[in-house]
Scaffold this active site. Structure first.
Site: not given
Length: 249
Positions: A14, A23, A48, A50, A55, A75, A105-106, A156, A200, A221-222
């Site tokens: 994501d 950008r 995900h 959204r 994203h 997701e 974020t979620t 999850e 996280g 991810g992040h």
């Protein structure tokens, strides 16, 4: 101690799309990130879509479905629009998550117990289409029982509170969150649910989660995308795989 099950790594792309959209152009390309992740040993790709398309975009999902040789974990919120998209593409897995437009974020797990009947009807056609249905929830017995009753195959566990406490050095909260995840992972597994974990997670805090024997997949991810700035995406994923493998020795 229960025997550990095989552990998979899902990589969420994501935030590559977040950089692209900031950008307004075509780069960096989330599809390229997914292919690098696949080559580096990821077992699956998470994306995900959204409602506000902040994203991942519809075209990204099209490209991922066409190009990946590893599973796509799609997701999404439990909305009619997202159900239609999922039924069109029939991804390997659909993970239902809560979604608010104002959140960065979620922020928490889905309240399955509150909307049990609605969600049961919502996921039925997804399962009939061949997608595995996962529910993103807190480590809470009531939510796990509801997920099981509505026919989800996977849960999850939301690891965000655990990760926040770990980062802040709040070991009392960290240990309490880890204890809840430990107990609920075993409980869900005994019900016949497959157990995943995510949100996280970093190199530093993932080991204790990866050591839970019932957890079969972590989705990250992040942190990986951020670490890729310094290491490169392939090496960042390879290091995470190394840590996960050590955790299961």
């Amino acid at each position: 101690m229960a025997q550990s099950l095989p552990l998979r790594l899902g990589v969420n792309i994501d935030h590559v799309a977040t950089l692209r959209n900031a950008r307004g152009g075509a780069l960096p390309d989330p599809m390229r990130a997914a292919l690098v992740a696949q080559e580096a040993g990821a077992d699956g790709i998470t994306a995900h879509l959204r409602e506000d398309r902040r994203h991942i975009r519809d075209a990204d999902i099209d490209a991922l479905m066409d190009a990946l040789s590893i599973p796509l974990n799609f997701e999404m919120a439990a909305t009619d629009e997202m159900q239609t998209i999922a039924l069109c593409h029939k991804p390997h897995a659909v993970c239902l998550v809560p979604e608010k437009r104002e959140e960065r974020t979620t922020e928490g797990g889905l309240n399955v117990a509150q909307d049990e009947k609605k969600l049961a009807h919502f996921i039925a056609p997804l399962r009939e289409a061949g997608s595995r249905v996962s529910i993103f929830i807190a480590a809470d017995k009531k939510q796990i029982d509801s997920a099981h009753r509505i026919g989800a195959e996977v849960i999850e566990l939301h690891t965000g509170a655990y990760c926040d406490a770990f980062a802040e050095g709040d070991f009392e909260t960290r240990d309490r969150e880890l204890s809840a995840m430990t107990e609920m992972a075993a409980y869900a597994h005994d019900l016949g649910l497959e157990v995943h974990a995510g949100h996280g997670l970093t190199y530093e805090d993932v080991t204790l989660v990866a050591q839970l024997p019932q957890v079969q997949e972590v989705n990250i991810g992040h942190f990986i995308i951020g670490e890729a700035v310094f290491r490169g995406l392939g090496p960042a994923i390879e290091e995470m795989r190394r840590i996960l493998e050590l955790a299961r020795l």
